[in-house]
Design a protein around this motif. Structure first.
Motif, PDB file in Angstrom:
ATOM      1  N   ALA A  40     -22.500 -18.917  34.933  1.00 47.38           N
ATOM      2  CA  ALA A  40     -22.569 -17.852  35.754  1.00 47.38           C
ATOM      3  C   ALA A  40     -23.669 -17.661  36.720  1.00 47.38           C
ATOM      4  O   ALA A  40     -23.346 -17.406  37.919  1.00 47.38           O
ATOM      5  N   GLN A  41     -24.854 -18.125  36.226  1.00 53.88           N
ATOM      6  CA  GLN A  41     -25.880 -18.342  37.213  1.00 53.88           C
ATOM      7  C   GLN A  41     -25.613 -19.585  38.137  1.00 53.88           C
ATOM      8  O   GLN A  41     -26.052 -19.511  39.557  1.00 53.88           O
ATOM      9  N   THR A  42     -25.097 -20.774  37.766  1.00 54.15           N
ATOM     10  CA  THR A  42     -24.607 -21.600  38.650  1.00 54.15           C
ATOM     11  C   THR A  42     -23.635 -21.306  39.743  1.00 54.15           C
ATOM     12  O   THR A  42     -23.823 -21.637  40.696  1.00 54.15           O
ATOM     13  N   LEU A  43     -22.589 -20.641  39.474  1.00 57.31           N
ATOM     14  CA  LEU A  43     -21.797 -20.193  40.320  1.00 57.31           C
ATOM     15  C   LEU A  43     -22.179 -19.128  41.368  1.00 57.31           C
ATOM     16  O   LEU A  43     -22.144 -19.517  42.649  1.00 57.31           O
ATOM     17  N   ALA A  44     -23.224 -18.481  40.919  1.00 57.90           N
ATOM     18  CA  ALA A  44     -23.792 -17.330  41.697  1.00 57.90           C
ATOM     19  C   ALA A  44     -24.620 -18.042  42.831  1.00 57.90           C
ATOM     20  O   ALA A  44     -24.598 -17.654  44.148  1.00 57.90           O
ATOM     21  N   VAL A  45     -25.610 -18.744  42.301  1.00 58.07           N
ATOM     22  CA  VAL A  45     -26.339 -19.522  43.274  1.00 58.07           C
ATOM     23  C   VAL A  45     -25.478 -20.487  44.028  1.00 58.07           C
ATOM     24  O   VAL A  45     -25.828 -20.469  45.328  1.00 58.07           O
ATOM     25  N   GLN A  46     -24.511 -21.184  43.887  1.00 54.87           N
ATOM     26  CA  GLN A  46     -23.937 -21.937  44.492  1.00 54.87           C
ATOM     27  C   GLN A  46     -23.000 -21.347  45.605  1.00 54.87           C
ATOM     28  O   GLN A  46     -23.007 -21.898  46.963  1.00 54.87           O
ATOM     29  N   ALA A  47     -22.506 -20.027  45.409  1.00 58.45           N
ATOM     30  CA  ALA A  47     -22.081 -19.288  46.419  1.00 58.45           C
ATOM     31  C   ALA A  47     -23.015 -18.930  47.657  1.00 58.45           C
ATOM     32  O   ALA A  47     -22.453 -18.236  48.507  1.00 58.45           O
ATOM     33  N   ALA A  48     -24.330 -19.215  47.279  1.00 65.53           N
ATOM     34  CA  ALA A  48     -25.142 -18.681  48.581  1.00 65.53           C
ATOM     35  C   ALA A  48     -26.063 -19.692  49.226  1.00 65.53           C
ATOM     36  O   ALA A  48     -26.995 -19.711  49.856  1.00 65.53           O
ATOM     37  N   THR A  49     -25.614 -21.012  48.959  1.00 61.08           N
ATOM     38  CA  THR A  49     -25.921 -22.208  49.605  1.00 61.08           C
ATOM     39  C   THR A  49     -25.490 -22.200  51.056  1.00 61.08           C
ATOM     40  O   THR A  49     -24.448 -21.680  51.473  1.00 61.08           O
ATOM     41  N   PRO A  50     -26.039 -23.018  51.955  1.00 63.56           N
ATOM     42  CA  PRO A  50     -25.965 -22.871  53.323  1.00 63.56           C
ATOM     43  C   PRO A  50     -24.566 -23.380  53.821  1.00 63.56           C
ATOM     44  O   PRO A  50     -23.675 -23.693  53.147  1.00 63.56           O
ATOM     45  N   ALA A  51     -24.169 -23.336  55.278  1.00 66.44           N
ATOM     46  CA  ALA A  51     -23.105 -23.647  55.804  1.00 66.44           C
ATOM     47  C   ALA A  51     -22.991 -25.198  55.635  1.00 66.44           C
ATOM     48  O   ALA A  51     -23.819 -25.962  55.789  1.00 66.44           O
ATOM     49  N   LEU A  52     -21.682 -25.723  55.703  1.00 64.51           N
ATOM     50  CA  LEU A  52     -21.564 -27.160  55.848  1.00 64.51           C
ATOM     51  C   LEU A  52     -22.129 -27.976  56.810  1.00 64.51           C
ATOM     52  O   LEU A  52     -21.889 -27.463  58.080  1.00 64.51           O
ATOM     53  N   ALA A  53     -22.859 -29.054  56.525  1.00 66.91           N
ATOM     54  CA  ALA A  53     -23.392 -29.804  57.552  1.00 66.91           C
ATOM     55  C   ALA A  53     -22.403 -30.292  58.359  1.00 66.91           C
ATOM     56  O   ALA A  53     -22.766 -30.930  59.810  1.00 66.91           O
ATOM     57  N   VAL A  54     -21.111 -30.587  58.172  1.00 67.09           N
ATOM     58  CA  VAL A  54     -20.331 -31.523  58.764  1.00 67.09           C
ATOM     59  C   VAL A  54     -19.400 -30.637  59.759  1.00 67.09           C
ATOM     60  O   VAL A  54     -18.616 -31.169  60.718  1.00 67.09           O
ATOM     61  N   LEU A  55     -19.877 -29.437  59.859  1.00 66.53           N
ATOM     62  CA  LEU A  55     -19.042 -28.494  60.916  1.00 66.53           C
ATOM     63  C   LEU A  55     -19.183 -28.571  62.093  1.00 66.53           C
ATOM     64  O   LEU A  55     -18.097 -28.620  63.071  1.00 66.53           O
ATOM     65  N   PRO A  56     -20.355 -28.957  62.730  1.00 65.75           N
ATOM     66  CA  PRO A  56     -20.383 -29.536  64.323  1.00 65.75           C
ATOM     67  C   PRO A  56     -19.276 -30.680  64.582  1.00 65.75           C
ATOM     68  O   PRO A  56     -18.892 -30.610  65.615  1.00 65.75           O
ATOM     69  N   ILE A  57     -19.433 -31.666  63.745  1.00 59.41           N
ATOM     70  CA  ILE A  57     -18.459 -32.756  63.962  1.00 59.41           C
ATOM     71  C   ILE A  57     -16.978 -32.417  63.694  1.00 59.41           C
ATOM     72  O   ILE A  57     -16.282 -32.741  64.848  1.00 59.41           O
TER      73      ILE A  57
END
Length: 247
Positions: free
Chosen positions: A192-209
């Motif tokens: 449960a903690q893993t899922l919660a923390v992963q939901a708060a990670t930053p935006a995808l680095a590949v978005l600009p491409i």
């Protein structure tokens, strides 16, 4: 199921925010992806190992697989069909299966059927795959260098996207984890903690491409990726603390 429902609700919230704040074409795809999809492999993986150790790796992979499917089956398609240039109402079927999704599906077939892969192919594809995120970050750096660090802006569209990424999406996951146990089944505390923390990670680095390929607003995409990557250092400890208290 927790991850699947979380992504579905995050997309719903993202589309609602797009409608409320009238996010313009060229930014819509970026905005939706920032809210719904996370940078799990480059930041989420080392973060998860640092916080919970290798014993939580299998739990991380659950979220990673769902995030990968969401990014390349849905998110990339949304960006590809979001362009400030008028394209009419025709749907671009050629962009239904982007190359990364095809690669993921092919790899899934090999995995499920336990098909042997030659060592030279594994090594070559691993080297190529490992270049994706570093090249994305180099691209972001080039765009920032051309525009200057002063180009980083906390305008309305950026702020709302960051609120969606760091408040709404983690809140959705935490709410599901707290209230959904009787329906979906209670998860181990570490999962449960893993899922919660992963939901708060930053935006995808590949978005600009991806946005550049779609002829969208690359500066906006670069801005939200950069600002979310900087802010997550403050946000993740708070989310982890809240998750520890609630779960």
């Amino acid at each position: 199921m927790y991850a699947l429902i979380s992504f579905a609700l995050s997309y719903a919230v993202a589309y609602l925010l797009v409608w409320i704040f009238k996010i313009r074409p060229g930014r819509k795809g970026t905005f939706i992806n920032v809210v719904a999809n996370a940078n799990t492999i480059f930041i989420g993986l080392p973060l998860n190992v640092a916080l919970f150790g290798n014993k939580a790796l299998s739990y991380f992979l659950v979220y990673y697989v769902m995030n990968t499917i969401s990014t390349w089956a849905v998110g990339a398609l949304i960006i590809a069909n979001d362009s400030p240039e008028k394209q009419g109402n025709a749907f671009n079927w050629k962009k239904l299966l982007p190359a990364p999704l095809i690669g993921f599906l092919v790899a899934l077939v090999f995995l499920l059927l336990a098909l042997p892969v030659p060592e030279f192919a594994t090594s070559t594809l691993t080297y190529v795959g490992n270049l994706v995120t570093p090249l994305s970050l180099i691209y972001i750096g080039i765009v920032l260098s051309d525009a200057g660090l002063k180009s980083i802006r906390f305008d309305r569209d950026t702020i709302v996207a960051l609120v969606g990424r760091f408040i709404f999406t983690p809140a959705i996951m935490l709410t599901l984890l707290v209230l959904g146990g009787d329906i979906l089944g209670h998860l181990p505390h570490l999962e449960a903690q893993t899922l919660a923390v992963q939901a708060a990670t930053p935006a995808l680095a590949v978005l600009p491409i991806l946005v550049n390929q779609a002829k969208g607003d690359v500066k906006y995409a670069t801005n939200v990726v950069t600002t979310s990557t900087l802010l997550f250092i403050v946000v993740v400890p708070i989310v982890n603390m809240v998750a520890t208290a609630l779960l």
